[in-house]
Design an enzyme around this catalytic site. Structure first.
Site, PDB file in Angstrom:
ATOM      1  N   TRP A  19      -0.045 -21.926  59.729  1.00  0.00           N
ATOM      2  CA  TRP A  19       0.718 -21.331  60.832  1.00  0.00           C
ATOM      3  C   TRP A  19       2.210 -21.576  60.661  1.00  0.00           C
ATOM      4  O   TRP A  19       2.635 -22.669  60.278  1.00  0.00           O
ATOM      5  CB  TRP A  19       0.257 -21.971  62.142  1.00  0.00           C
ATOM      6  N   ASP A  22       9.152 -21.104  64.436  1.00  0.00           N
ATOM      7  CA  ASP A  22      10.616 -21.006  64.325  1.00  0.00           C
ATOM      8  C   ASP A  22      11.195 -21.373  62.951  1.00  0.00           C
ATOM      9  O   ASP A  22      10.781 -22.367  62.350  1.00  0.00           O
ATOM     10  CB  ASP A  22      11.291 -21.974  65.305  1.00  0.00           C
ATOM     11  N   GLU A 203      15.287 -21.764  74.773  1.00  0.00           N
ATOM     12  CA  GLU A 203      14.869 -22.486  73.564  1.00  0.00           C
ATOM     13  C   GLU A 203      15.815 -22.169  72.404  1.00  0.00           C
ATOM     14  O   GLU A 203      16.518 -21.163  72.406  1.00  0.00           O
ATOM     15  CB  GLU A 203      13.436 -22.086  73.173  1.00  0.00           C
TER      16      GLU A 203
HETATM   17  C1  FRU Z   1      10.153 -22.091  70.190  1.00  0.00           C
HETATM   18  C2  FRU Z   1       9.500 -23.463  70.359  1.00  0.00           C
HETATM   19  C3  FRU Z   1      10.547 -24.538  70.403  1.00  0.00           C
HETATM   20  C4  FRU Z   1       9.793 -25.765  69.946  1.00  0.00           C
HETATM   21  C5  FRU Z   1       8.864 -25.163  68.918  1.00  0.00           C
HETATM   22  C6  FRU Z   1       7.541 -25.854  68.817  1.00  0.00           C
HETATM   23  O1  FRU Z   1       9.339 -21.127  69.638  1.00  0.00           O
HETATM   24  O2  FRU Z   1       8.697 -23.465  71.521  1.00  0.00           O
HETATM   25  O3  FRU Z   1      11.186 -24.701  71.649  1.00  0.00           O
HETATM   26  O4  FRU Z   1      10.625 -26.742  69.405  1.00  0.00           O
HETATM   27  O5  FRU Z   1       8.675 -23.811  69.270  1.00  0.00           O
HETATM   28  O6  FRU Z   1       6.822 -25.371  67.730  1.00  0.00           O
END
Ligand code: FRU
Length: 488
Positions: A19, A22, A203
């Site tokens: 998987w 980000d 985020e």
């Molecule tokens: C964004 C997020 C971030 C976090 C990460 C966890 O897509 O939710 O805020 O750090 O993914 O995988």
């Protein structure tokens, strides 16, 4: 449904297995673009977060490297940043240059926690990211009592001689400062009442300075992710244009102004590369090409999720003010394998502009001029339709993605039908990039971007078709390219 191998993009980064979400720690050093990313190697759905790692010299061909950061007794490794510490300001590199990475430590949930308790951690590497040491004093910033405290972006701010961290603090971002990269002081927050919000935290912030094209002035761009109620529904990226004085971000626009970086469903957690040399001078962005409401449910099995095509961002004056514009990285031109040029011509309803089969990846660039009350409809591959319309001098793009077969969540969340307003234009440029499971469209010299996934049920050969559905449409400078990975 098509076999999953036919969904693995040709030109977009995917994990070999497992998987991905980000992009993290995008940094350039010694001729290599580094791509770290949220990674769960043991399954193709979100799980305990690691940082995957790959490097490239052209942003198209990637070499997979071993996992950079893995969960430890403090917690998982959520999103963050990497930056070159030139001149060893941190004292971690024996006077040499090194790489710093900041990531969010996401600890185990206690019985009353809604989310994983979050604090900021530091890791460093002496050997261009091949090995990482977690800082023994972690966390470098403890949680100040917030449910959402994550996704640090860190850079050296020369005018104030400080390291700057911008980090999510609930529905805002906060700025912290440091002189030694290890001890951080809170400086300010931005975001309350500004731009788009939903009921969840912002985020993945990014903050960078960029020149205004054609001017000696510059502005600061603050990028943030909106989790669920972005322009096209679901996750999306917005940006602010403003000033940064080393302590505070000041928005140039009124608080209610909302600027979307991309008007698609699948352009999230956008970050830009740090430390690209000034001789190059580009600001290159990369996004996770997915959307939380269905990200875990897209129809692949052994791997899941891809990154967008890297895009160069520029800041240009428009009638509405300064706006970011996108261009696919120029390295993509080296992927053009065959080119078919179309004659400049006016077509009336219901003439076909182009009908052609493609496999793997293709790109169409053209200018179109739509007479009043004209429409042209593009079907780049089965299941996606893009309809460009000029209604009384106002251009719009309708983006339709039709129902697809998969699990219940995918079938409910994946289809869409929404419209992007493109202003009072008759003539517009299009740069359309197709890969096995994505449709990325830049319009009006990149002023508008629309990124959407596509999982056609037919293939592996796809049919592209475009026809005028009403009125008259003139096509200029049209080129259809089939694409192949450049030989490096
Ligand atoms: C964004 C997020 C971030 C976090 C990460 C966890 O897509 O939710 O805020 O750090 O993914 O995988």
């Amino acid at each position: 449904m098509l076999a999953e191998k036919h969904y693995r993009p040709l030109l977009h980064f995917t994990p070999a297995f497992g998987w991905l979400n980000d992009p993290n720690g995008l940094v350039y050093k010694d001729g290599e673009y580094h791509l770290f990313y949220q990674y769960y190697p043991c399954d193709s759905v979100w799980g305990p977060m690691h940082w995957g790692h790959a490097v490239s010299t052209d942003l198209l061909s990637w070499t997979h490297l071993p996992i950079a950061l893995a969960p430890d007794t403090l917690g998982m490794c959520f999103s963050g940043t990497a930056t070159v510490d030139y001149g060893d300001k941190s004292g971690l590199f024996n006077g040499k240059d090194g790489l710093l990475a900041y990531y969010t430590i996401a600890a185990e949930k206690r019985p009353d926690d809604v989310d994983f308790p979050q604090s900021q951690g530091l890791a460093y590497s002496h050997d261009n990211g091949r090995h990482w040491t977690k800082y023994s004093g972690n966390p470098v910033i403890a949680n100040p009592g917030l449910q959402d405290f994550r996704d640090p972006k860190v850079f050296w701010h020369s005018p104030s001689q400080h390291w700057i961290m911008v980090v999510t603090t609930g529905q805002q971002v906060s700025i912290y400062r440091s002189t030694d990269a290890k001890n951080w002081q809170f400086s300010s927050s931005f975001g309350d009442g500004h731009g788009a919000h939903d009921e969840r935290a912002w985020e993945c912030p990014d903050l960078f300075e960029i020149k205004i094209e054609g001017s000696t002035e510059s502005r600061w761009i603050l990028i943030v992710g909106v989790q669920r109620e972005a322009y096209a529904g679901g996750s999306g990226t917005q940006y602010f244009v403003g000033q940064f004085d080393g302590e505070r971000f000041i928005d140039d626009h009124t608080p209610e102004t909302v600027l979307w970086l991309d008007h698609g469903r699948d352009f999230y957690a956008t970050q830009t590369w740090a430390d690209i040399p000034q001789s190059d001078g580009r600001r290159i962005a990369l996004a996770w090409m997915s959307c939380w409401p269905y990200a875990n449910h897209t129809p692949t099995q052994s791997w899941r999720s891809a990154m967008s095509m890297p895009q160069e961002l520029t800041l240009k004056p428009t009638n509405e003010g300064l706006r970011l514009h996108h261009a696919f990285i120029r390295e993509l031109d080296a992927a053009h394998a065959t080119t078919q040029s179309l004659a400049d011509k006016t077509y009336t309803a219901s003439a076909s502009l182009l009908k052609t089969e493609w496999e793997a990846a293709a790109r169409l660039t053209l200018n179109v001029t739509l007479d009043d009350n004209s429409s042209v409809s593009l079907t780049p591959l089965q299941g996606t339709q893009l309809i460009l319309t000029n209604q009384n001098g106002a251009l719009t793009l309708r983006c339709q993605r039709f129902s697809a077969r998969g699990d219940e969540t995918y079938e409910q969340q994946f289809p869409h039908d929404y419209t992007v307003e493109l202003g009072a234009n008759r003539k517009i440029s299009l740069d359309l990039l197709l890969d096995r499971s994505s449709v990325e469209l830049l319009l009006d010299d990149g002023r508008y971007a629309v990124t959407n996934l596509a999982f056609p049920e037919q293939g592996p050969s796809h049919l592209f078709s475009a026809e005028v559905t009403s009125g008259a449409v003139t096509v200029n400078n049209a080129h259809w390219h089939t694409l192949a990975l450049p030989q490096t």
